[in-house]
Design an enzyme around this catalytic site. Structure first.
Site, PDB file in Angstrom:
ATOM      1  N   ALA A  12      53.530  16.794 -25.456  1.00 44.45           N
ATOM      2  CA  ALA A  12      52.150  16.444 -25.115  1.00 44.45           C
ATOM      3  C   ALA A  12      51.449  15.692 -26.249  1.00 44.45           C
ATOM      4  O   ALA A  12      50.457  15.003 -26.014  1.00 44.45           O
ATOM      5  CB  ALA A  12      51.379  17.710 -24.768  1.00 44.45           C
ATOM      6  N   SER A  14      53.524  14.135 -28.991  1.00 44.55           N
ATOM      7  CA  SER A  14      54.420  13.124 -29.568  1.00 44.55           C
ATOM      8  C   SER A  14      55.738  13.089 -28.806  1.00 44.55           C
ATOM      9  O   SER A  14      56.091  14.035 -28.100  1.00 44.55           O
ATOM     10  CB  SER A  14      54.704  13.424 -31.041  1.00 44.55           C
ATOM     11  OG  SER A  14      55.521  14.561 -31.131  1.00 44.55           O
ATOM     12  N   GLY A  15      56.449  11.964 -28.994  1.00 45.82           N
ATOM     13  CA  GLY A  15      57.781  11.841 -28.409  1.00 45.82           C
ATOM     14  C   GLY A  15      58.782  11.584 -29.507  1.00 45.82           C
ATOM     15  O   GLY A  15      58.438  11.038 -30.561  1.00 45.82           O
ATOM     16  N   ARG A  16      60.027  12.009 -29.320  1.00 46.99           N
ATOM     17  CA  ARG A  16      61.068  11.810 -30.318  1.00 46.99           C
ATOM     18  C   ARG A  16      62.350  11.355 -29.656  1.00 46.99           C
ATOM     19  O   ARG A  16      62.678  11.809 -28.553  1.00 46.99           O
ATOM     20  CB  ARG A  16      61.381  13.119 -31.062  1.00 46.99           C
ATOM     21  CG  ARG A  16      60.488  13.457 -32.216  1.00 46.99           C
ATOM     22  CD  ARG A  16      59.429  14.460 -31.880  1.00 46.99           C
ATOM     23  NE  ARG A  16      59.885  15.520 -31.019  1.00 46.99           N
ATOM     24  CZ  ARG A  16      60.511  16.611 -31.459  1.00 46.99           C
ATOM     25  NH1 ARG A  16      60.729  16.784 -32.735  1.00 46.99           N
ATOM     26  NH2 ARG A  16      60.881  17.541 -30.601  1.00 46.99           N
ATOM     27  N   HIS A 233      63.177  20.200 -18.254  1.00 42.20           N
ATOM     28  CA  HIS A 233      61.946  20.861 -18.691  1.00 42.20           C
ATOM     29  C   HIS A 233      62.139  21.206 -20.167  1.00 42.20           C
ATOM     30  O   HIS A 233      63.122  21.869 -20.527  1.00 42.20           O
ATOM     31  CB  HIS A 233      61.715  22.123 -17.849  1.00 42.20           C
ATOM     32  CG  HIS A 233      60.490  22.879 -18.244  1.00 42.20           C
ATOM     33  ND1 HIS A 233      60.260  24.176 -17.860  1.00 42.20           N
ATOM     34  CD2 HIS A 233      59.419  22.515 -18.996  1.00 42.20           C
ATOM     35  CE1 HIS A 233      59.096  24.577 -18.361  1.00 42.20           C
ATOM     36  NE2 HIS A 233      58.573  23.589 -19.060  1.00 42.20           N
ATOM     37  N   ASP A 234      61.217  20.775 -21.014  1.00 44.36           N
ATOM     38  CA  ASP A 234      61.394  20.998 -22.463  1.00 44.36           C
ATOM     39  C   ASP A 234      61.623  22.468 -22.791  1.00 44.36           C
ATOM     40  O   ASP A 234      62.453  22.810 -23.641  1.00 44.36           O
ATOM     41  CB  ASP A 234      60.216  20.404 -23.273  1.00 44.36           C
ATOM     42  CG  ASP A 234      58.838  20.885 -22.842  1.00 44.36           C
ATOM     43  OD1 ASP A 234      58.738  21.729 -21.924  1.00 44.36           O
ATOM     44  OD2 ASP A 234      57.835  20.402 -23.423  1.00 44.36           O
ATOM     45  N   THR A 235      60.901  23.350 -22.095  1.00 45.22           N
ATOM     46  CA  THR A 235      61.079  24.778 -22.372  1.00 45.22           C
ATOM     47  C   THR A 235      62.493  25.219 -21.993  1.00 45.22           C
ATOM     48  O   THR A 235      63.098  26.063 -22.659  1.00 45.22           O
ATOM     49  CB  THR A 235      60.030  25.602 -21.607  1.00 45.22           C
ATOM     50  OG1 THR A 235      58.735  25.044 -21.886  1.00 45.22           O
ATOM     51  CG2 THR A 235      60.042  27.055 -22.013  1.00 45.22           C
ATOM     52  N   THR A 257      52.275  23.376 -28.484  1.00 38.87           N
ATOM     53  CA  THR A 257      50.956  23.283 -27.857  1.00 38.87           C
ATOM     54  C   THR A 257      50.743  24.489 -26.939  1.00 38.87           C
ATOM     55  O   THR A 257      49.672  25.082 -26.890  1.00 38.87           O
ATOM     56  CB  THR A 257      50.879  21.975 -27.037  1.00 38.87           C
ATOM     57  OG1 THR A 257      51.123  20.897 -27.921  1.00 38.87           O
ATOM     58  CG2 THR A 257      49.534  21.808 -26.393  1.00 38.87           C
ATOM     59  N   GLY A 395      58.151  23.735 -32.802  1.00 38.17           N
ATOM     60  CA  GLY A 395      57.306  23.323 -33.930  1.00 38.17           C
ATOM     61  C   GLY A 395      56.505  24.476 -34.507  1.00 38.17           C
ATOM     62  O   GLY A 395      56.347  24.601 -35.727  1.00 38.17           O
TER      63      GLY A 395
HETATM   64  C1  LFR Z   1      55.564  23.122 -22.730  1.00 39.11           C
HETATM   65  C2  LFR Z   1      55.366  23.019 -21.229  1.00 39.11           C
HETATM   66  C3  LFR Z   1      55.249  24.361 -20.581  1.00 39.11           C
HETATM   67  C4  LFR Z   1      54.448  24.030 -19.374  1.00 39.11           C
HETATM   68  C5  LFR Z   1      53.422  23.112 -19.979  1.00 39.11           C
HETATM   69  C6  LFR Z   1      52.734  22.183 -19.047  1.00 39.11           C
HETATM   70  O1  LFR Z   1      55.622  21.859 -23.307  1.00 39.11           O
HETATM   71  O2  LFR Z   1      56.415  22.303 -20.629  1.00 39.11           O
HETATM   72  O3  LFR Z   1      56.490  24.986 -20.303  1.00 39.11           O
HETATM   73  O4  LFR Z   1      53.901  25.127 -18.742  1.00 39.11           O
HETATM   74  O5  LFR Z   1      54.145  22.362 -20.943  1.00 39.11           O
HETATM   75  O6  LFR Z   1      53.646  21.340 -18.442  1.00 39.11           O
END
Ligand code: LFR
Length: 459
Positions: A12, A14-16, A233-235, A257, A395
């Site tokens: 949200a 930055s990008g890498r 999904h990043d998570t 974030t 992070g």
């Molecule tokens: C973390 C994340 C969370 C999601 C939120 C909004 O970067 O992907 O998992 O709930 O952003 O998309």
């Protein structure tokens, strides 16, 4: 010679773009391009600057190719946001940001029966910005048969290959997917309403999507490159890289974030206690489930420091130390903290009466630690398991003070690292899909590749 693979992680703020290789059973990687990202206010609402993200991604990919052959590329990003492509593949709507207020009031307007349907069918925490509520607010002219809804990483993969589809870990955050069967739920599409055909085919992490489009194949180092889906999904990518030895007695915190706090389970936990506690069953890679709760992470402090013009984050954190035991805490998930704004410090003052930067910072950190500890305890109860260790990745795991506070609040040891869990998880799924990890699991390779730091309670 070992293959070079590229992970692109869009966050949200930055990008890498990173290039990774497996060397003697360890993952070695280098971030070769970083770029800022932020939501922007437009006439239509708060959106992401998607065209600019694409430009930056291409700079990174080209750089990777100029340095040597790239075997594969995979993109992950934050969840829930999407764009729309039409029948010719043109992007007719770039992604809105989940912080836009177009979804305000939708969740509150649901009656109990509809809420029950959502909860029982998707097993997902109700968040006002889940994709399903964004689609409810979306102009229906754009959501007609022939058009497709693609999540942020899917849009990038589509741009690179011309192949449209989505991936399970991110699709599971839409609140439109059945986490047990991996299929879209027609009843919920009808509630929006959108034609179910607008929702793309769902692939598993590790799927080899195909080669890059001809226009990219002619670039140095990219002629044989394929796209392999990571946990998009990043998570999902981050949790794969949590170095836990015993997932049944460990909780994880993916800290940035947002803080995503939960446990990994072998299947969705669709019980009353999970639903009452507001836990999500997010789809994980390789048949796992992320049973977790989404809580506001470092966002409040990031916005405060933006408002204060803070140059030195570490000294801001240090300045909080004398006030940790005297400040009042608050619930970081109150709705007033969701939207961006220069007035973020005032929003904390309104709740706590605190006015100085060190005290506000202390109050935020203590509040985050308390909420994290509470969610770890809840996660153990909901999953019916005893949590003995907490792993913090991402992070936020660099914030030693926050790690220590979490250990103190929970009474459990906190293991911090890796910082780059998302990039590592993304890369390692690609190596695994290509059969290059041998008998090793992703977590074996992570443990061999990093150093963690442990924070014992009460120190
Ligand atoms: C973390 C994340 C969370 C999601 C939120 C909004 O970067 O992907 O998992 O709930 O952003 O998309």
């Amino acid at each position: 010679m070992c293959a070079r693979r590229v992970a692109i992680d869009l966050g949200a703020s930055s990008g890498r773009v990173a290039v990774g290789e497996i060397v003697a059973g360890r993952l070695e990687f280098e971030v070769i391009h970083r770029f800022p990202n932020q939501p922007v206010a437009t006439a239509a609402g708060i959106k992401w600057e998607f065209e600019s993200l694409l430009r930056e991604i291409l700079i990174g990919i080209k750089r990777a190719g100029e340095q040597g052959e790239v075997a594969s590329i995979g993109v992950d990003s934050w969840a829930v946001d999407y764009g729309v492509i039409d029948a010719e593949g043109h992007l007719i709507c770039t992604p809105f940001c989940y912080r836009d207020k177009r979804t305000e009031g939708i969740l509150e307007s649901l009656n109990d029966a509809t809420k029950e349907t959502f909860a029982s069918k998707t097993g997902l925490q109700f968040l006002p910005f889940n994709t399903v509520f964004q689609l409810k607010a979306h102009s229906k002219n754009e959501l007609k048969v022939g058009n497709q809804i693609l999540m942020v990483p899917d849009l990038v993969h589509y741009h690179l290959t011309g192949i449209a589809g989505t991936e399970f870990t991110n699709a599971s955050t839409t609140q439109l997917l059945d986490p047990s069967s991996n299929s879209w739920i027609p009843e919920l599409a009808a509630w929006i309403p959108i034609p179910i055909q607008c929702l793309p085919k769902v692939y598993e992490a590790g799927t080899r999507v195909g080669k890059l489009k001809p226009e990219f194949q002619t670039l140095p180092g990219l002629s044989k490159t394929e796209v392999i889906l990571p946990a998009t999904h990043d998570t999902g990518s981050a949790v794969l890289a949590v170095p836990m030895e015993s997932p049944t007695s460990s909780a994880y915190v993916s800290s940035g974030t947002w803080s995503l706090v939960g446990v990994e389970t072998p299947h969705p936990v669709l019980t009353d206690s999970s639903r009452d506690a507001g836990f999500s069953n997010e789809g994980g890679a390789f048949g796992t489930t992320r049973l977790l709760k989404n809580m506001m992470g470092l966002w409040i402090l990031q916005e405060c420091s933006r408002s204060w013009g803070t140059k030195n984050w570490d000294s801001l954190i240090n300045s909080a130390k004398p006030f940790l035991t005297t400040v009042d805490s608050f619930d970081p998930d109150l709705p007033q903290f969701l939207a961006p704004g220069k007035d973020m410090p005032d929003r904390v003052t309104d709740l706590t009466g605190l006015t100085t930067k060190p005290e506000i910072t202390a109050s935020i950190l203590v509040s985050l630690a308390q909420k994290t500890a509470k969610l770890v305890k809840l996660a153990g109860e909901v999953a019916m398991t005893e949590i003995r260790k907490i792993y913090v990745v991402g992070g936020g795991s660099q914030n030693a003070l926050l790690n220590q506070l979490i250990a103190n609040e929970s009474g459990l040891p906190v293991v911090a690292g890796p910082v780059e869990a998302t990039l590592m998880g993304n890369l390692l799924v690609q190596f695994k899909a290509a059969g290059e990890l041998g008998a090793d699991s992703i977590r074996d390779v992570v443990r061999r590749s990093i150093q963690t730091e442990t924070f014992e309670p009460g120190q």
